[in-house]
Design a protein around this motif. Structure first.
Motif: not given
Length: 482
Positions: A359-366, A371-378, A427-433
């Motif tokens: 469900d987090f795939k491509g979050l950066n595109a959405r 996506a940046f907030m989740m990146l800080l969390v991770m 992070v990979k799922l959010m930014y690269f999928d």
């Protein structure tokens, strides 16, 4: 002021109890389409309780109710931390709860009663007070886990939580009774003097400590007392999971500190050996099992287990520096958990739970911002600079090294490197999928602001951690911990 009632020492708890009872009555007369009134009354209660706690904030320690309750700087600091955590939980969960019929008076009042139990645990200066606070918190959480009455998984998770927690509470009570039999008192200060009076720990005291540490380990979710965590986190509504993953950890930390450091400091050699085993098992199993998870709620559950293992490193030192490092770690972890579960709630909507990693795939595109907030969390959970989680791990590992536990520090660093894999996978799922879900992300204005501030604090406090670290040290110094 020992030996007096001194209501001032428990004033914030009195406010919470009175407000919860009043809200329960008011909710009976609030129409179904205006349940937001009960919600805002609950938030107002938390604000008033915070203001009241600030008025009681002082450097001197006072006792109330014939020594059953203590009001020191540590109690006030952790009280306010719990109030903020529960308030943010309600902010983040408002849309989620409204969509699932959980924005009800009974759910909000149970939340306040669980908070009341946490406050009693934080201020308890007697074995009996601590145990009553623990049970009040736990009973409220059992009901909250099963708040969705037509949700079988929630009922199952609630039953597992109840059965295992009842067993752990029985072990804790049995251990406390042995300590009472050895020392002749339930008061923490009296017990501490009796323990220091023994040249070596009696067998009954050591045996009781085994049960006490086991009960505390269950509340802290340390291996092998962790079995309830993944099932409860996964089965409970995500809003309730957010509550269980944050404020109760602060209360469990306070109770552990009061018992191990306050009452049983003289028997530190006995409980240090037990904690070493719990630390190693939690760090190793928590991180390794999290790698295999495809459900983000279960992944974060095992992450909680691993993080509690890191936090317990501070307790191993049995000195003020280690305790302040553990306090800093628990505050940093709760702040990070609030943001992580807040984003999971943000992506959930009516009829859809964002509980799978896909469900987090491509979050950066959405939404690049979330996506940046989740990146800080991770990054913070993984302990990567310049986030708050890096300094949290750094201070507890430094405390362990300074006290001679170098091999434990090496294990902690290695497990952090292994654990970074499953955090960076998100992070990979959010930014690269490519995104699987293309539905628009709708966020309430107040939720967006508070969640953004929460996420940015992980970065700001990571760059400037000295103030928070110094505050934790001052709190324990002023509260006269050894």
């Amino acid at each position: 002021m020992l030996g007096q009632l001194n209501y001032w020492a428990a004033l914030p708890e009195i406010v919470i109890l009175a407000a919860a009872s009043l809200i329960l009555l008011i909710d009976l007369f609030v129409p179904e389409d205006r349940k937001y009134v009960t919600y805002w009354l609950t938030q107002l209660t938390l604000l008033v309780a915070t203001c009241v706690t600030l008025t009681t904030l002082r450097a001197t320690t006072i006792h109330g109710y014939n020594g059953m309750v203590v009001d020191d700087m540590l109690a006030d600091f952790l009280r306010i931390s719990c109030f903020i955590a529960v308030s943010l939980m309600l902010f983040y969960s408002r849309s989620y709860m409204a969509a699932r019929g959980l924005l009800r008076g009974d759910v909000l009042v149970l939340t306040l009663f669980s908070l009341l139990g946490m406050q009693v645990m934080i201020t308890g200066s007697n074995f009996l007070t601590l145990y009553l606070g623990l049970e009040l918190m736990s009973l409220s959480l059992y009901a909250l886990v099963a708040a969705q009455r037509d949700h079988p998984r929630g009922a199952e998770a609630s039953m597992k939580y109840f059965v295992l927690s009842a067993l752990a509470s029985g072990m804790l009570l049995y251990g406390l009774s042995m300590l009472y039999g050895t020392t002749g008192s339930l008061d923490l200060d009296t017990v501490a003097r009796a323990v220091f009076g023994h040249h070596e720990s009696p067998l009954l005291m050591t045996f009781g400590l085994v049960f006490v540490v086991s009960g505390l380990a269950f509340k802290l979710a340390l291996v092998p007392y962790h079995m309830w965590v993944p099932d409860v986190f996964d089965g409970a509504p995500t809003s309730v999971t957010l509550l269980i993953a944050t404020a109760p950890d602060i209360a469990a930390f306070a109770m552990t500190l009061r018992i191990l450091s306050g009452a049983m400091q003289g028997a530190a050699f006995d409980w240090q050996g037990m904690l070493i085993v719990l630390c190693v098992l939690s760090m190793v199993l928590g991180n390794l099992i999290a790698i295999a998870q495809v459900n983000i709620k279960r992944m974060l559950a095992y992450s909680t287990i691993a993080n509690m293992g890191y936090m317990a490193l501070g307790f191993l030192t049995a000195n003020r520096y280690g305790f302040s490092a553990a306090l800093f770690y628990i505050i940093a972890y709760v702040l990070t958990s609030l943001a992580s579960w807040g984003i999971v709630l943000l992506l959930s909507r009516q009829g859809f739970e964002a509980d799978r990693l896909d469900d987090f795939k491509g979050l950066n595109a959405r939404s690049p911002w979330w996506a940046f907030m989740m990146l800080l969390v991770m990054f913070s959970l993984a302990g990567l600079p310049p986030t708050l989680g890096f300094y949290a791990k750094f201070v507890v590992i430094e405390a362990a090294i300074n006290d001679g536990f170098v091999w434990l520090a090496v294990i902690a660093v290695v497990m952090s490197l292994i654990g970074a894999f499953y955090y960076l996978r998100v992070v990979k799922l959010m930014y690269f999928d490519a995104p699987v879900d293309t539905a628009p992300i709708t966020v309430r204005g107040d939720t967006a602001v508070t969640l953004s501030v929460n996420g940015l604090l992980l970065l700001i406090l990571g760059v400037l951690p000295q103030q928070l670290i110094g505050l934790c040290a001052i709190v324990l110094t002023q509260s006269n911990f050894p």
